[in-house]
Write an enzyme that holds these catalytic residues in place. Structure first.
Site, PDB file in Angstrom:
ATOM      1  N   CYS A 168       0.811  -1.225   0.000  1.00  0.00           N
ATOM      2  CA  CYS A 168       0.000   0.000   0.000  1.00  0.00           C
ATOM      3  C   CYS A 168       0.842   1.273   0.000  1.00  0.00           C
ATOM      4  O   CYS A 168       0.357   2.329  -0.404  1.00  0.00           O
ATOM      5  CB  CYS A 168      -0.937   0.014   1.204  1.00  0.00           C
ATOM      6  SG  CYS A 168      -2.031  -1.404   1.240  1.00  0.00           S
TER       7      CYS A 168
ATOM      8  N   HIS B 106      -3.747   7.172   2.589  1.00  0.00           N
ATOM      9  CA  HIS B 106      -4.087   5.832   2.108  1.00  0.00           C
ATOM     10  C   HIS B 106      -5.503   5.506   2.578  1.00  0.00           C
ATOM     11  O   HIS B 106      -5.856   5.759   3.723  1.00  0.00           O
ATOM     12  CB  HIS B 106      -3.086   4.831   2.695  1.00  0.00           C
ATOM     13  CG  HIS B 106      -3.433   3.408   2.397  1.00  0.00           C
ATOM     14  ND1 HIS B 106      -3.771   2.973   1.135  1.00  0.00           N
ATOM     15  CD2 HIS B 106      -3.503   2.314   3.200  1.00  0.00           C
ATOM     16  CE1 HIS B 106      -4.032   1.683   1.179  1.00  0.00           C
ATOM     17  NE2 HIS B 106      -3.880   1.252   2.420  1.00  0.00           N
TER      18      HIS B 106
ATOM     19  N   ASN C 252     -10.068  -0.479  -0.604  1.00  0.00           N
ATOM     20  CA  ASN C 252      -8.615  -0.318  -0.483  1.00  0.00           C
ATOM     21  C   ASN C 252      -7.965  -0.786  -1.790  1.00  0.00           C
ATOM     22  O   ASN C 252      -7.983  -1.977  -2.102  1.00  0.00           O
ATOM     23  CB  ASN C 252      -8.137  -1.165   0.708  1.00  0.00           C
ATOM     24  CG  ASN C 252      -6.640  -1.058   0.937  1.00  0.00           C
ATOM     25  OD1 ASN C 252      -5.907  -0.532   0.109  1.00  0.00           O
ATOM     26  ND2 ASN C 252      -6.180  -1.582   2.057  1.00  0.00           N
TER      27      ASN C 252
HETATM   28  O1  UT7 Z   1      -4.006  -1.328   3.583  1.00  0.00           O
HETATM   29  C1  UT7 Z   1      -3.431  -2.316   4.389  1.00  0.00           C
HETATM   30  C2  UT7 Z   1      -3.873  -2.170   5.731  1.00  0.00           C
HETATM   31  N1  UT7 Z   1      -5.119  -2.846   5.993  1.00  0.00           N
HETATM   32  C3  UT7 Z   1      -5.889  -2.295   6.892  1.00  0.00           C
HETATM   33  O2  UT7 Z   1      -5.625  -1.219   7.307  1.00  0.00           O
HETATM   34  C4  UT7 Z   1      -7.078  -3.070   7.443  1.00  0.00           C
HETATM   35  C5  UT7 Z   1      -7.066  -2.925   8.934  1.00  0.00           C
HETATM   36  N2  UT7 Z   1      -8.128  -3.603   9.630  1.00  0.00           N
HETATM   37  C6  UT7 Z   1      -9.421  -3.306   9.508  1.00  0.00           C
HETATM   38  O3  UT7 Z   1      -9.780  -2.445   8.734  1.00  0.00           O
HETATM   39  C7  UT7 Z   1     -10.431  -4.011  10.395  1.00  0.00           C
HETATM   40  O4  UT7 Z   1      -9.757  -4.719  11.405  1.00  0.00           O
HETATM   41  C8  UT7 Z   1     -11.358  -4.980   9.610  1.00  0.00           C
HETATM   42  C9  UT7 Z   1     -12.308  -4.178   8.743  1.00  0.00           C
HETATM   43  C10 UT7 Z   1     -10.525  -5.903   8.728  1.00  0.00           C
HETATM   44  C11 UT7 Z   1     -12.205  -5.824  10.564  1.00  0.00           C
HETATM   45  O5  UT7 Z   1     -12.936  -4.997  11.460  1.00  0.00           O
HETATM   46  P1  UT7 Z   1     -13.015  -5.377  13.011  1.00  0.00           P
HETATM   47  O6  UT7 Z   1     -13.930  -4.421  13.627  1.00  0.00           O
HETATM   48  O7  UT7 Z   1     -11.600  -5.422  13.495  1.00  0.00           O
HETATM   49  O8  UT7 Z   1     -13.714  -6.801  12.971  1.00  0.00           O
HETATM   50  P2  UT7 Z   1     -13.162  -8.176  13.537  1.00  0.00           P
HETATM   51  O9  UT7 Z   1     -12.013  -8.658  12.724  1.00  0.00           O
HETATM   52  O10 UT7 Z   1     -12.960  -8.043  14.995  1.00  0.00           O
HETATM   53  O11 UT7 Z   1     -14.401  -9.140  13.275  1.00  0.00           O
HETATM   54  C12 UT7 Z   1     -15.589  -9.008  14.024  1.00  0.00           C
HETATM   55  C13 UT7 Z   1     -16.561 -10.097  13.591  1.00  0.00           C
HETATM   56  C14 UT7 Z   1     -15.993 -11.497  13.648  1.00  0.00           C
HETATM   57  O12 UT7 Z   1     -17.035 -12.348  14.106  1.00  0.00           O
HETATM   58  P3  UT7 Z   1     -17.051 -12.873  15.633  1.00  0.00           P
HETATM   59  O13 UT7 Z   1     -15.762 -13.623  15.802  1.00  0.00           O
HETATM   60  O14 UT7 Z   1     -17.118 -11.625  16.469  1.00  0.00           O
HETATM   61  O15 UT7 Z   1     -18.268 -13.717  15.678  1.00  0.00           O
HETATM   62  C15 UT7 Z   1     -15.709 -11.827  12.210  1.00  0.00           C
HETATM   63  O16 UT7 Z   1     -15.783 -13.202  11.942  1.00  0.00           O
HETATM   64  O17 UT7 Z   1     -16.973  -9.873  12.243  1.00  0.00           O
HETATM   65  C16 UT7 Z   1     -16.818 -11.098  11.504  1.00  0.00           C
HETATM   66  N3  UT7 Z   1     -16.510 -10.753  10.124  1.00  0.00           N
HETATM   67  C17 UT7 Z   1     -17.465 -10.495   9.208  1.00  0.00           C
HETATM   68  N4  UT7 Z   1     -18.805 -10.496   9.291  1.00  0.00           N
HETATM   69  C18 UT7 Z   1     -19.498 -10.149   8.167  1.00  0.00           C
HETATM   70  C19 UT7 Z   1     -15.289 -10.603   9.544  1.00  0.00           C
HETATM   71  N5  UT7 Z   1     -15.448 -10.249   8.257  1.00  0.00           N
HETATM   72  C20 UT7 Z   1     -16.777 -10.173   8.019  1.00  0.00           C
HETATM   73  C21 UT7 Z   1     -17.555  -9.843   6.881  1.00  0.00           C
HETATM   74  N6  UT7 Z   1     -18.897  -9.840   7.015  1.00  0.00           N
HETATM   75  N7  UT7 Z   1     -17.009  -9.512   5.707  1.00  0.00           N
END
Ligand code: UT7
Length: 362
Positions: free
Chosen positions: A111, A249, A279
């Site tokens: 990125c 970014h 992204n």
């Molecule tokens: O450019 C490179 C850098 N990349 C980034 O900057 C990305 C950085 N990270 C993020 O943007 C966030 O951490 C995410 C958007 C990837 C995830 O958001 P979060 O609030 O950290 O969610 P999480 O990973 O804690 O997931 C919460 C829940 C989980 O379910 P449980 O375990 O709580 O039951 C996941 O399984 O959301 C679930 N989940 C989804 N649900 C519906 C994960 N992906 C999805 C999805 N749809 N697509």
């Protein structure tokens, strides 16, 4: 002292739109989850090669600068999803442009590829080694996606942007930058089965996959970008109130909000287009910069702040002083070949393959 004025800019966003609702037709996700966690509403899917997008963005940037391709002496390409590794994709772009006098280098810092490229190009101009440099950043990330992995697949999209930088004695362009890498956390974003450390003797080699520690990356992204922004502001003896626009970014709207809060930025100082494209990795900053100019959000003499974070885990920030010119010298009608399929149609085989694979390995 020599500087590197940004004299041209351009973007290419492929026409096929993949909405959150489209994603929910084949994976267990929802528009509500994606928009509330990321701010992303839709993303673009490329129907041709990465270099086709890069060519369109580059032709717009060259026209805006009023330059012919033969005048370039260097092309820097920030990209982790290039057409090919050998030949390198910067040389594919150089040949297609007709940039016969340009060296051509691929930079893979994910990125941060565009910001790293702008930093390298600017400093090569400052030393006098180069005079007219094309810096491209973009990605064809849908090609490498595991479409059965909802925690990654919803985040990314395809796009490309480019700028031309040229030697000048005026104090303009990228005035200072701070780049680095948290290499101890390199596996927090990992694309597997792609590269010579992976065995070619198993079927896994045919399935590129992702390891992605979302929360870890989120925390590190906010902290590293904030620190890098504070570094460059201090080096340039500026405060956040001197910054007219932040062109960061675009990975997640929540990351941008947290960054703004941490360094004391007003919401309307930050350019945001992550809702439209997701992204696009190395593509986010040059596409956002081009759109900020198209939307008249940049004025002569403005100080801009850029910040980026990505796999590696690479990070960076830079301060740009915009020059007097905010309009293109010329316009190009360059465009991609027509696309006759929807985003879901383009991806159909890819999605089915990964879904079948995930059922087998579950
Ligand atoms: O450019 C490179 C850098 N990349 C980034 O900057 C990305 C950085 N990270 C993020 O943007 C966030 O951490 C995410 C958007 C990837 C995830 O958001 P979060 O609030 O950290 O969610 P999480 O990973 O804690 O997931 C919460 C829940 C989980 O379910 P449980 O375990 O709580 O039951 C996941 O399984 O959301 C679930 N989940 C989804 N649900 C519906 C994960 N992906 C999805 C999805 N749809 N697509």
């Amino acid at each position: 002292m020599k500087h590197a004025e940004i004299t041209g800019w351009g973007k290419c966003v492929p026409p096929a739109i993949l909405s959150n609702k489209d994603l929910a037709t084949f994976m267990d996700t929802s528009d509500e989850w994606i928009t509330s966690r990321t701010g992303i509403e839709e993303r673009r899917i490329c129907h041709c090669n990465f270099s086709d997008m890069a060519l369109v963005a580059s032709r717009h940037a060259l026209a805006a600068a009023g330059l012919e391709p033969g005048e370039l002496d260097l092309i820097l390409l920030g990209c982790l999803t290039p057409d090919s590794h050998c030949p390198n994709t910067a040389s594919i772009i150089a040949d297609a442009l007709g940039a016969r006098n340009a060296a051509a280098i691929d930079i893979n810092s994910a990125c941060t590829g565009f910001l790293y490229g702008l930093h390298i190009g600017t400093n090569l101009i400052r030393t006098g080694a180069h005079k007219k440099v094309l810096v491209i950043g973009g990605e064809f990330i849908s090609h490498y996606m595991n479409w059965a992995k909802r925690d990654v697949a919803v985040l990314f999209g395809d796009a490309c942007g480019a700028v031309v930088i040229e030697a000048t004695n005026e104090e303009t362009g990228l005035l200072t930058a701070s780049i680095g890498c948290e290499s101890d956390a390199k596996y927090a974003i990992q694309i597997t089965n792609l590269g010579s450390s992976y065995s070619r003797m198993t079927d896994d080699f045919l399935y590129v996959d992702w390891n992605f520690e979302g929360q870890e990356v989120f925390k590190r992204a906010v902290k590293a970008m904030a620190q890098a922004c504070e570094n460059v502001l201090e080096k340039q003896n500026l405060s956040v109130s001197d910054i007219k626009l932040v062109v960061p970014h675009q990975a997640n709207k929540r990351i941008l909000d947290a960054l703004a809060k941490r360094i004391g930025l007003d919401e309307n100082q930050v350019f945001v287009n992550v809702h439209k494209y997701g992204n696009t990795s190395a593509g986010t900053i040059p596409v956002a910069l081009t759109e900020a100019l198209e939307e008249s959000k940049i004025h002569p003499g403005d100080y801009l702040l850029m910040a980026s974070f990505g796999a590696g885990l690479t990070w960076g920030a830079g301060i740009i002083k915009w020059s007097d010119r905010i309009t293109p010298l010329k316009k190009s009608d360059a465009d991609l070949p027509p696309c006759n399929e929807t985003a879901l149609e383009i991806l159909e085989n890819h999605i089915n393959r990964y879904r079948a694979r995930s059922k087998l390995t579950a």
